[in-house]
Design a protein around this motif. Structure first.
Motif, mmCIF file in Angstrom:
data_model
loop_
_atom_site.group_PDB
_atom_site.id
_atom_site.type_symbol
_atom_site.label_atom_id
_atom_site.label_comp_id
_atom_site.label_asym_id
_atom_site.label_seq_id
_atom_site.Cartn_x
_atom_site.Cartn_y
_atom_site.Cartn_z
ATOM 1 N N CYS A 1 62.672 12.565 19.136
ATOM 2 C CA CYS A 1 63.148 13.927 19.412
ATOM 3 C C CYS A 1 62.060 14.910 18.991
ATOM 4 C CB CYS A 1 64.440 14.200 18.650
ATOM 5 S SG CYS A 1 65.844 13.194 19.186
ATOM 6 N N LEU B 1 66.985 15.086 25.353
ATOM 7 C CA LEU B 1 67.318 16.312 24.610
ATOM 8 C C LEU B 1 66.052 16.867 23.956
ATOM 9 C CD1 LEU B 1 70.643 15.167 22.874
ATOM 10 C CD2 LEU B 1 70.389 16.380 25.047
ATOM 11 N N GLY C 1 70.531 18.608 28.259
ATOM 12 C CA GLY C 1 69.222 18.705 27.629
ATOM 13 C C GLY C 1 68.428 19.950 27.921
#
Length: 460
Positions: free
Chosen positions: A84, A61, A37
């Motif tokens: 995300c 991530l 990540g």
């Protein structure tokens, strides 16, 4: 391409990977990916068979920008991606996907690919994707678009072909940045069934037997078919050099090969369109195809397709350059071709430099690739003025590659004239844009060609 065993053994953990691609079958998401990540920005797990993602993918991530999961088994769009924070591009082509939960899209989404699935409805939360520019939805089961999508005012490219849409919403034609739209093979467009073939033919086109063709070598391969150079043997004593396109497959990211062929055949003749001689019949494998004029080798593609970063705008090599007069002549021809198409109720849908073949020596350009074309009902100025914005982008692109040292008489005035025209074609209020007929008249006026003879449009 990377190795799963090296990943599982920790071999990539301190490698500073920005991109990771695995192609091997995966029963579950490899949790070792989450250890990357600090640097990982692009993840490609297409074809691996995955059907779910870990709950903490967003926090693990934080720099992930691009995620490809095409040809996997996600029947439901994974809500985990909404966490995300940097994710801009997501692809789930050919997953058998049926459902999209509310609030499943990542907040910074720019590019969404859901081609060839079973999605019957988009979630209303797509309206929260304020940065969405490119949306690929061809080959689904959509009957409408949510009204909330009207809030996606950055949307520039939308593919809706091969769905079940009954009516296009009125707000679609007021989106200020929408320039590339395809919607063939939907209930909202008229049937193209003619002569029982599903293909609308223009007058004067031949029916060409496969046995009268000699395929010599491949010129190019695309998503919808293969183009070859060959000979059309019209008599025992005469054969014409031609290009032969044989269509294959059921669906591309833009639409169906059948719709592409129908639009090619319906387009008719214009000096800035590649001439279609006729339709092929009698192929030994039952394929369909067309015979086209063979373009001389000194014609080259005018631009390069958009990159992952440019998203909806073409790219050009650093050495690309044109004089003002060359650019003007090419733009006049392409505008004329677009006017010709819309007069016949055809939207090209992909009016880009990378779909134009040009000869700088002749200052001539030809528009090709009808993969995103739609034959719609009659002439529709709303549809036409969406495509005028695509033309504005083309003018802008060519302005960027004009020779800085062009000292030809009138070059500065032509540059200014093109800049002024580009601005009018790109106004955010769609109705205020000129039509292609008006654009052609203005371009011809710049070159002193007003009243020049053009090939007449053949009526439908």
């Amino acid at each position: 391409m990377h190795d799963l065993h090296i990943l599982q053994d920790g071999g990539y953990k301190d490698a500073g990977l920005v991109k990771l691609k695995l192609t091997c079958p995966l029963a579950t998401f490899p949790l070792e990916i989450l250890a990357l990540g600090d640097t990982l920005e692009q993840l490609d797990l297409s074809g691996t068979g995955l059907s779910s993602l870990p709950a903490d993918i967003g926090s693990a991530l934080p720099h992930l920008k691009i995620a490809f999961f095409s040809n996997c088994k996600f029947t439901v769009f994974p809500k985990e991606l909404a966490a995300c924070p940097a994710l801009e591009m997501v692809a789930f082509r050919s997953n058998g996907m049926e459902d999209i939960p509310e609030d499943a899209f990542p907040p910074r989404l720019r590019w969404l690919i859901l081609t060839d699935n079973r999605v019957s409805a988009l979630s209303a939360s797509i309206g929260q994707c304020a940065r969405l520019q490119k949306c690929m939805l061809a080959g689904n089961r959509l009957r409408n678009l949510p009204d909330e999508m009207a809030q996606c005012t950055k949307l520039a490219l939308l593919r809706l072909s091969a769905n079940r849409i009954e009516t296009l919403p009125s707000w679609l034609f007021s989106l200020p940045e929408l320039a590339f739209l395809s919607f063939a093979s939907n209930l909202c467009v008229s049937s193209l069934a003619v002569n029982g073939t599903g293909t609308k033919m223009a007058l004067g086109l031949a029916e060409i037997a496969w046995d009268d063709l000699e395929v010599q070598h491949t010129l190019g391969r695309g998503a919808s078919g293969v183009i070859s150079q060959g000979l059309w043997k019209q008599s025992p004593d005469y054969a014409e050099e031609v290009a032969i396109k044989v269509f294959h497959g059921a669906l591309t990211s833009d639409g169906t090969p059948a719709d592409e062929m129908a639009a090619c055949l319906a387009a008719g003749a214009h000096e800035s369109l590649i001439t279609i001689s006729g339709r092929i019949h009698g192929h030994p494998e039952g394929e369909v195809g067309i015979v086209m004029q063979l373009i001389p080798p000194y014609y080259a593609v005018l631009g390069q397709p958009p990159s992952l970063e440019s998203c909806t705008r073409d790219c050009f090599p650093g050495e690309a350059s044109l004089s003002a007069t060359e650019a003007l002549a090419m733009l006049t021809g392409i505008a004329g071709a677009a006017a010709h198409l819309h007069a016949r109720g055809i939207a090209h849908g992909d009016l880009y430099a990378h779909n134009i073949l040009a000869s700088a020596d002749d200052a001539h350009a030809m528009l090709g690739d009808f993969g995103a074309a739609t034959i719609y009902k009659g002439r529709d100025y709303e549809m036409e003025k969406l495509e005028v914005l695509a033309f504005a982008h083309l003018v802008d692109d060519l302005l960027d590659i004009l020779k800085a040292d062009d000292e030809a008489e009138g070059a500065a005035e032509l540059r200014q004239g093109l800049q002024d025209l580009q601005a009018r074609c790109a106004v955010r209020h769609v109705e205020a844009r000129p039509t292609f007929d008006e654009i052609v008249e203005e371009l011809e006026g710049m070159a002193g060609w007003r009243g020049m003879m053009r090939i007449p449009t053949i009526p439908n």
